[in-house]
Design a protein around this motif. Structure first.
Motif, PDB file in Angstrom:
ATOM      1  N   SER A  98     -66.200  22.595  25.480  1.00 53.72           N
ATOM      2  CA  SER A  98     -64.978  22.585  24.667  1.00 53.72           C
ATOM      3  C   SER A  98     -63.727  22.754  25.519  1.00 53.72           C
ATOM      4  CB  SER A  98     -65.041  23.718  23.632  1.00 53.72           C
ATOM      5  OG  SER A  98     -63.817  23.868  22.961  1.00 53.72           O
ATOM      6  N   ALA A  99     -62.789  21.809  25.340  1.00 59.29           N
ATOM      7  CA  ALA A  99     -61.485  21.929  26.004  1.00 59.29           C
ATOM      8  C   ALA A  99     -60.650  23.018  25.352  1.00 59.29           C
ATOM      9  CB  ALA A  99     -60.741  20.593  25.953  1.00 59.29           C
ATOM     10  N   ASP A 100     -60.809  23.202  24.021  1.00 61.73           N
ATOM     11  CA  ASP A 100     -60.078  24.261  23.321  1.00 61.73           C
ATOM     12  C   ASP A 100     -60.494  25.634  23.849  1.00 61.73           C
ATOM     13  OD1 ASP A 100     -58.620  22.531  21.751  1.00 61.73           O
ATOM     14  OD2 ASP A 100     -60.039  22.593  20.066  1.00 61.73           O
ATOM     15  N   SER A 101     -61.780  25.817  24.063  1.00 63.16           N
ATOM     16  CA  SER A 101     -62.257  27.089  24.610  1.00 63.16           C
ATOM     17  C   SER A 101     -61.718  27.304  26.018  1.00 63.16           C
ATOM     18  CB  SER A 101     -63.784  27.122  24.625  1.00 63.16           C
ATOM     19  OG  SER A 101     -64.311  27.077  23.303  1.00 63.16           O
ATOM     20  N   ALA A 102     -61.583  26.217  26.761  1.00 63.11           N
ATOM     21  CA  ALA A 102     -61.017  26.314  28.109  1.00 63.11           C
ATOM     22  C   ALA A 102     -59.576  26.785  28.052  1.00 63.11           C
ATOM     23  CB  ALA A 102     -61.101  24.966  28.815  1.00 63.11           C
ATOM     24  N   ARG A 103     -58.828  26.239  27.082  1.00 65.40           N
ATOM     25  CA  ARG A 103     -57.437  26.660  26.944  1.00 65.40           C
ATOM     26  C   ARG A 103     -57.343  28.128  26.531  1.00 65.40           C
ATOM     27  NH1 ARG A 103     -56.695  21.032  25.728  1.00 65.40           N
ATOM     28  NH2 ARG A 103     -57.612  21.229  23.655  1.00 65.40           N
ATOM     29  N   ARG A 104     -58.226  28.557  25.630  1.00 67.55           N
ATOM     30  CA  ARG A 104     -58.232  29.979  25.239  1.00 67.55           C
ATOM     31  C   ARG A 104     -58.572  30.869  26.432  1.00 67.55           C
ATOM     32  NH1 ARG A 104     -60.433  27.951  20.364  1.00 67.55           N
ATOM     33  NH2 ARG A 104     -62.559  28.256  21.122  1.00 67.55           N
ATOM     34  N   TYR A 105     -59.491  30.409  27.264  1.00 67.10           N
ATOM     35  CA  TYR A 105     -59.852  31.185  28.458  1.00 67.10           C
ATOM     36  C   TYR A 105     -58.633  31.347  29.379  1.00 67.10           C
ATOM     37  CZ  TYR A 105     -61.894  32.548  32.895  1.00 67.10           C
ATOM     38  OH  TYR A 105     -62.166  33.208  34.062  1.00 67.10           O
ATOM     39  N   VAL A 118     -68.433  26.101  28.798  1.00 64.50           N
ATOM     40  CA  VAL A 118     -69.510  25.243  29.295  1.00 64.50           C
ATOM     41  C   VAL A 118     -70.845  25.806  28.805  1.00 64.50           C
ATOM     42  CG1 VAL A 118     -68.194  24.640  31.365  1.00 64.50           C
ATOM     43  CG2 VAL A 118     -69.848  26.519  31.454  1.00 64.50           C
ATOM     44  N   GLU A 119     -71.864  24.987  28.951  1.00 66.04           N
ATOM     45  CA  GLU A 119     -73.230  25.440  28.676  1.00 66.04           C
ATOM     46  C   GLU A 119     -74.048  25.243  29.954  1.00 66.04           C
ATOM     47  OE1 GLU A 119     -77.058  24.562  25.744  1.00 66.04           O
ATOM     48  OE2 GLU A 119     -75.288  23.241  25.715  1.00 66.04           O
ATOM     49  N   VAL A 120     -74.638  26.333  30.405  1.00 67.45           N
ATOM     50  CA  VAL A 120     -75.445  26.270  31.622  1.00 67.45           C
ATOM     51  C   VAL A 120     -76.900  26.050  31.216  1.00 67.45           C
ATOM     52  CG1 VAL A 120     -76.192  27.490  33.691  1.00 67.45           C
ATOM     53  CG2 VAL A 120     -73.846  27.788  32.845  1.00 67.45           C
ATOM     54  N   LYS A 121     -77.466  24.936  31.685  1.00 66.62           N
ATOM     55  CA  LYS A 121     -78.853  24.617  31.360  1.00 66.62           C
ATOM     56  C   LYS A 121     -79.713  24.756  32.612  1.00 66.62           C
ATOM     57  CE  LYS A 121     -77.680  21.326  27.694  1.00 66.62           C
ATOM     58  NZ  LYS A 121     -77.872  19.939  27.169  1.00 66.62           N
ATOM     59  N   PRO A 122     -80.825  25.474  32.514  1.00 73.08           N
ATOM     60  CA  PRO A 122     -81.703  25.643  33.676  1.00 73.08           C
ATOM     61  C   PRO A 122     -82.154  24.284  34.216  1.00 73.08           C
ATOM     62  CG  PRO A 122     -82.315  27.151  31.921  1.00 73.08           C
ATOM     63  CD  PRO A 122     -81.306  26.220  31.337  1.00 73.08           C
ATOM     64  N   GLN A 123     -82.078  24.139  35.500  1.00 76.36           N
ATOM     65  CA  GLN A 123     -82.513  22.934  36.211  1.00 76.36           C
ATOM     66  C   GLN A 123     -81.649  21.717  35.916  1.00 76.36           C
ATOM     67  OE1 GLN A 123     -84.833  23.581  38.427  1.00 76.36           O
ATOM     68  NE2 GLN A 123     -85.152  25.629  37.562  1.00 76.36           N
ATOM     69  N   SER A 124     -80.631  21.879  35.048  1.00 78.87           N
ATOM     70  CA  SER A 124     -79.815  20.714  34.681  1.00 78.87           C
ATOM     71  C   SER A 124     -78.337  20.907  34.990  1.00 78.87           C
ATOM     72  CB  SER A 124     -79.978  20.394  33.183  1.00 78.87           C
ATOM     73  OG  SER A 124     -81.340  20.131  32.886  1.00 78.87           O
ATOM     74  N   ARG A 130     -59.068  22.336  34.726  1.00 79.62           N
ATOM     75  CA  ARG A 130     -59.486  20.932  34.859  1.00 79.62           C
ATOM     76  C   ARG A 130     -60.094  20.422  33.554  1.00 79.62           C
ATOM     77  NH1 ARG A 130     -62.931  20.922  40.348  1.00 79.62           N
ATOM     78  NH2 ARG A 130     -63.173  18.700  39.783  1.00 79.62           N
ATOM     79  N   ILE A 131     -60.825  21.286  32.866  1.00 82.02           N
ATOM     80  CA  ILE A 131     -61.410  20.905  31.572  1.00 82.02           C
ATOM     81  C   ILE A 131     -60.309  20.731  30.534  1.00 82.02           C
ATOM     82  CG2 ILE A 131     -62.878  21.712  29.680  1.00 82.02           C
ATOM     83  CD1 ILE A 131     -64.613  23.098  31.832  1.00 82.02           C
ATOM     84  N   ALA A 132     -59.328  21.668  30.516  1.00 82.07           N
ATOM     85  CA  ALA A 132     -58.229  21.594  29.546  1.00 82.07           C
ATOM     86  C   ALA A 132     -57.396  20.331  29.752  1.00 82.07           C
ATOM     87  CB  ALA A 132     -57.347  22.838  29.667  1.00 82.07           C
ATOM     88  N   LYS A 133     -57.247  19.888  31.007  1.00 80.08           N
ATOM     89  CA  LYS A 133     -56.471  18.679  31.300  1.00 80.08           C
ATOM     90  C   LYS A 133     -57.259  17.397  31.052  1.00 80.08           C
ATOM     91  CE  LYS A 133     -53.648  20.810  34.939  1.00 80.08           C
ATOM     92  NZ  LYS A 133     -53.356  20.811  36.402  1.00 80.08           N
TER      93      LYS A 133
END
Length: 215
Positions: free
Chosen positions: A74-81, A62-68, A20-23
């Motif tokens: 990055s979409a590029d990182s999503a595609r690499r994943y 993605v970046e996971v932020k406490p309480q947020s 979904r991020i890559a798209k």
């Protein structure tokens, strides 16, 4: 009551989010829904969602932020994943194929061993089990009375005391021929037995005119 986490669930959820991020459905900088909302959407526990987001965070998707919550990086990182996940799936498939082939090989080896053992025990040809297994080659000459006859009809073992383990016919080798196997001119019988059995086999296949012709 805590729900058991099934690895395939959070892996599939992480892959779906990456796609979904890559798209562009979840653009860079956007905030992903809270874990409770996503747990309801995917029908899993919040812990499963946490594991999926943690996996994407390790890949800088993605970046996971406490309480947020989580923010798309990055979409590029999503595609690499996605690529890495598919390659891992291919490796798992190859490992499964290798496992199945090794099982088939083990079964074939066992059957081969069983066949050899049965062959060694099939005839009481040798005086002691510790003795070697002598084998002899007996060519069938032209005019032999055995030509065209089957091994079963000849009662070969009863007549000679030897066991036919193979028939060499030109470039072909027939292993463990059955009682219906016929003998032809030019065949070479491979038998196991005593020297007397080999001599008896030579006498059995010799043309009658050779045996009865006085010299």
């Amino acid at each position: 009551m805590k729900q058991t986490v099934v690895p395939s669930q959070y892996l599939q959820i992480a892959l779906d989010l990456a796609r979904r991020i890559a798209k562009g459905e979840l653009p860079e900088g956007s905030r992903i829904y809270g874990r409770s909302v996503m747990a309801s959407e995917y029908n899993v526990s919040p812990e499963t969602i946490r594991r999926a987001l943690r996996l994407l965070a390790d890949m800088k998707v993605v970046e996971v932020k406490p309480q947020s919550g989580a923010v798309v990086l990055s979409a590029d990182s999503a595609r690499r994943y996605i690529v890495n996940f598919e390659e891992s799936a291919d490796v798992r498939a190859l490992r499964q194929q290798l496992k199945e082939l090794m099982a088939e090989y083990a079964d074939l080896s066992r059957r081969l061993s069983d066949t050899v053992t049965a062959l060694m025990k099939s005839r009481d040809t040798f005086a002691a089990a510790g003795e070697p297994l002598p084998n002899y080659e007996v060519p069938i000459p032209k005019g032999s009375p055995l030509i065209g006859q089957s091994i079963g009809a000849l009662k070969f073992w009863q007549s000679t005391g030897g066991t036919i383990v193979a028939i060499r016919r030109g470039q072909t080798v027939i292993l463990s021929p059955g009682p219906y196997a016929e003998l032809y001119d030019g065949d070479v019988i491979v038998l196991v037995g005593s020297p007397a059995a080999a001599e008896a086999a030579h006498n059995l296949i010799a043309p009658k005119e050779v045996i009865n012709d006085p010299i």
